[in-house]
Motif scaffolding. Structure first.
Motif, PDB file in Angstrom:
ATOM      1  N   VAL A 121     -11.104   4.114   4.995  1.00  0.00           N
ATOM      2  CA  VAL A 121     -10.233   3.124   4.343  1.00  0.00           C
ATOM      3  C   VAL A 121      -9.325   2.459   5.363  1.00  0.00           C
ATOM      4  N   PHE A 162     -10.522   8.588   3.792  1.00  0.00           N
ATOM      5  CA  PHE A 162      -9.331   7.759   3.988  1.00  0.00           C
ATOM      6  C   PHE A 162      -9.285   7.175   5.394  1.00  0.00           C
ATOM      7  N   PHE A 171      -6.831   7.269  -3.123  1.00  0.00           N
ATOM      8  CA  PHE A 171      -7.634   7.870  -2.055  1.00  0.00           C
ATOM      9  C   PHE A 171      -6.714   8.519  -1.018  1.00  0.00           C
ATOM     10  N   TYR A 196     -17.303   6.645  -1.198  1.00  0.00           N
ATOM     11  CA  TYR A 196     -16.697   7.411  -2.293  1.00  0.00           C
ATOM     12  C   TYR A 196     -17.671   7.605  -3.452  1.00  0.00           C
ATOM     13  N   LEU A 223       0.835  -1.200   0.000  1.00  0.00           N
ATOM     14  CA  LEU A 223       0.000   0.000   0.000  1.00  0.00           C
ATOM     15  C   LEU A 223       0.871   1.252   0.000  1.00  0.00           C
ATOM     16  N   THR A 240     -16.893   1.462   2.156  1.00  0.00           N
ATOM     17  CA  THR A 240     -15.904   2.373   1.570  1.00  0.00           C
ATOM     18  C   THR A 240     -16.303   2.769   0.155  1.00  0.00           C
ATOM     19  N   GLU A 291      -6.967   2.453  -3.296  1.00  0.00           N
ATOM     20  CA  GLU A 291      -6.842   3.059  -1.965  1.00  0.00           C
ATOM     21  C   GLU A 291      -5.677   4.037  -1.911  1.00  0.00           C
ATOM     22  N   PHE A 328     -10.509   1.007  -7.519  1.00  0.00           N
ATOM     23  CA  PHE A 328     -10.981   0.376  -6.287  1.00  0.00           C
ATOM     24  C   PHE A 328     -12.231  -0.449  -6.555  1.00  0.00           C
TER      25      PHE A 328
END
Length: 420
Positions: free
Chosen positions: A399, A396, A155, A371, A87, A367, A152, A335
């Motif tokens: 997330v 976030f 994001f 969004y 990530l 999530t 993500e 996503f």
């Protein structure tokens, strides 16, 4: 094994390059503000140096990913350590894409700390290469996890830019009720950031001191037929046990402020993987973060946000608003593919059903819906500026709860992570 050792070394190099990249971005932005010669030239020169250092960090991070994949025999995204490192790399990739388009050094000054914190957070988890459990032994692991993480990551960049917008637009000189409310809200975000740093301070400080406490925990299970069985296992802590495991007793404990046992017992309903140790770590994070925040405020004698705000004055808030929206708009379809469509296909292949209301599945859906609402409000209702920025910041946080918090308080088919 030598390839995995090289992988660990190159990852450490990436971490330090990210740290230096952030420092150089801070020099670029702060120096441009206080330079008496040519602020624009200073910003361009140091911004270029910062980007090169950050790019080198990303290349080292990519080398870590490839060598760990080759050395471990499978894509390194199967546990929390590997996923969080991926990530962080994905956020760097998203940052490079956004920076290449807009060339704003301030983006790096706010994005690099997020990467550094996530990399450091990953180090809390066991770093050994672990064999894949049957449910993960699929080519969909490569497709589902990587695309979800890349979405993500965008994001995350949107979060950083939304935070920049809020810092740029909040007026700390006003004393009205509305202004005070905005000031307190943005300072709360700063406090959360300091608590995250406190998390790292507490974990690594006790680890460096070699602290250890071990508990023997008995777990009682009742089968569908009513037969009761029990299992006893040792649970080792590396931070003093404010919360000890449920239904356990001390086996051994290092001395700390006269503690001879855990102060409290972890609630029985917290059944995530290593929930007791995670809860204990979070409590220590909050304590450390509050102490650190108090010390910072004692030194600077004003809100942290008020100190950072002058550094953002060189950038147009409308640009921040637009870039934040575009980053989230890029991340949304990626996503959607990774966390929903590919995930459901893999779920059908692994468990013969598209949807099973597993906690991680539910929060991935939450999530996505969040969004979706963000884009609807932005495009159809005209939620620009402050409203849009707050949605990006809060999004976030959702997330990160999906990635981390669900493993703490809930248990499900996606709870593969351990804690070192």
């Amino acid at each position: 094994m030598s390839l995995l050792n090289f992988s660990s070394d190159i990852f450490l190099a990436a971490f330090f390059l990210y740290c230096f990249g952030f420092i150089f971005y801070a020099v670029a932005v702060a120096g441009a503000r206080f330079s008496n010669r040519d602020p624009k030239a200073h910003l361009q020169r140091w911004g270029r140096i910062s980007f090169i250092v950050s790019l080198l960090g990303f290349l080292c991070h990519l080398a870590f990913f490839i060598t760990r994949w080759i050395g471990g025999g499978h894509i390194p995204t199967s546990n929390m350590y590997e996923f969080m490192t991926f990530l962080a790399m994905a956020i760097m990739f998203a940052f490079i894409v956004v920076y290449a388009i807009y060339r704003k050094p301030l983006i790096g000054m706010f994005t690099l700390p997020l990467v550094v914190v996530i990399v450091a957070y990953a180090a809390v988890f066991p770093q050994e290469v672990q064999p894949l459990i049957p449910a993960l032994d699929s080519y969909w692991l490569k497709i589902h996890v990587t695309t979800a993480a890349i979405g993500e990551a965008f994001f995350g960049v949107g979060f950083a830019l939304g935070l920049m917008y809020l810092l740029r637009t909040v007026n700390f000189k006003e004393t009205g009720h509305k202004a005070r409310k905005a000031q307190r809200a943005i300072e709360m975000v700063m406090l959360v950031g300091v608590i995250l740093i406190g998390f790292l301070v507490s974990v690594f400080a006790f680890r460096a001191a070699g602290y250890e406490a071990t508990f023997s925990q008995e777990t009682v299970r009742i089968s569908d037929s009513g037969v009761e069985s029990s299992e006893i296992a040792d649970v080792t802590y590396t931070t003093p046990p404010i919360f000890k495991p449920y239904n356990s007793h001390v086996t051994s404990m290092d001395s700390f402020l006269g503690m001879k046992d855990g102060l409290f017992e972890t609630p029985h309903w917290m059944k995530g993987v290593d929930a007791a140790r995670k809860l204990n770590t979070i409590v220590w994070s909050i304590i450390s973060g509050l102490v650190l925040y108090g010390l910072i405020r004692l030194v600077i004698r004003k809100p942290i946000a008020a100190v950072i705000q002058p550094l953002t004055r060189a950038i147009d808030p409308d640009d921040l608003d637009e870039i934040s929206y575009r980053a989230i708009a890029i991340g949304y379809p990626i996503f959607t593919l990774g966390a929903l469509i590919f995930a459901m296909i893999w779920a059908y292949e692994a468990w013969s059903r598209f949807w099973g209301w597993d906690p991680k599945e539910v929060w991935a859906l939450i999530t996505w819906l969040y969004y979706t609402a963000f884009l609807h409000l932005r495009l159809s209702r005209g939620w620009h500026g402050t409203k849009s920025a707050w949605l990006g910041v809060i999004g976030f946080i959702v997330v990160m709860f999906t990635l981390v918090g669900v493993n703490l308080v809930l248990v499900g088919l996606h709870s593969y992570a351990g804690v070192d």
